[in-house]
Design a protein around this motif. Structure first.
Motif, PDB file in Angstrom:
ATOM      1  N   CYS A  11       0.833  -1.194   0.000  1.00 23.26           N
ATOM      2  CA  CYS A  11       0.000   0.000   0.000  1.00 23.26           C
ATOM      3  C   CYS A  11       0.865   1.240   0.000  1.00 23.26           C
ATOM      4  N   ARG A  12       0.259   2.313  -0.435  1.00 26.88           N
ATOM      5  CA  ARG A  12       0.882   3.632  -0.333  1.00 26.88           C
ATOM      6  C   ARG A  12       0.044   4.445   0.642  1.00 26.88           C
ATOM      7  N   ILE A  13       0.721   5.042   1.588  1.00 26.65           N
ATOM      8  CA  ILE A  13       0.056   5.949   2.512  1.00 26.65           C
ATOM      9  C   ILE A  13       0.520   7.354   2.186  1.00 26.65           C
ATOM     10  N   THR A  14      -0.436   8.214   1.903  1.00 24.14           N
ATOM     11  CA  THR A  14      -0.165   9.628   1.697  1.00 24.14           C
ATOM     12  C   THR A  14      -0.629  10.332   2.962  1.00 24.14           C
ATOM     13  N   PHE A  15       0.300  11.002   3.617  1.00 27.47           N
ATOM     14  CA  PHE A  15       0.061  11.625   4.912  1.00 27.47           C
ATOM     15  C   PHE A  15      -0.086  13.131   4.701  1.00 27.47           C
ATOM     16  N   PHE A  16      -1.249  13.665   5.006  1.00 27.87           N
ATOM     17  CA  PHE A  16      -1.512  15.096   4.877  1.00 27.87           C
ATOM     18  C   PHE A  16      -1.315  15.743   6.241  1.00 27.87           C
TER      19      PHE A  16
END
Length: 102
Positions: A11-16
């Protein structure tokens, strides 16, 4: 008899995030603990930086937010699976499972 399996999908986690943000620091620690248990691709976006107006309009007052996508997804979108504010390792792992299954 034991069967050895390996995950074929990551998975890819994009952290805002934004700075300063105490909740973001806590959430980032949760993601780091998940990453110690399970492979993931990580990308961080500070919604307050120039060029991030799209994300600022969505998350300026809602950080931290993570989007969880299949690693091979072209890019994260507002319709990606997401967790907001306070979340646990178990919630991140369950959402990763859901992303991989989709």
């Amino acid at each position: 008899m034991f069967r050895v399996t390996s995950r074929l999908l990551d998975c890819r986690i994009t952290f805002f995030t934004r700075s300063p943000c105490g909740l973001c620091d806590t959430a980032k620690a949760v993601v780091q603990r998940v990453n110690a248990k399970r492979s993931l691709k990580y990308h961080e976006i500070n919604v307050m930086e120039p060029g991030q107006e799209k994300w600022k309009s969505l998350y300026e007052f809602d950080t931290p937010v993570i989007h969880i996508d299949k690693a091979n997804a072209p890019e994260t979108t507002p319709s990606s699976l997401k967790l907001m504010h306070r979340f646990s390792e178990d919630q991140v792992l369950a959402t990763m499972d859901a992303a991989e299954a989709s």
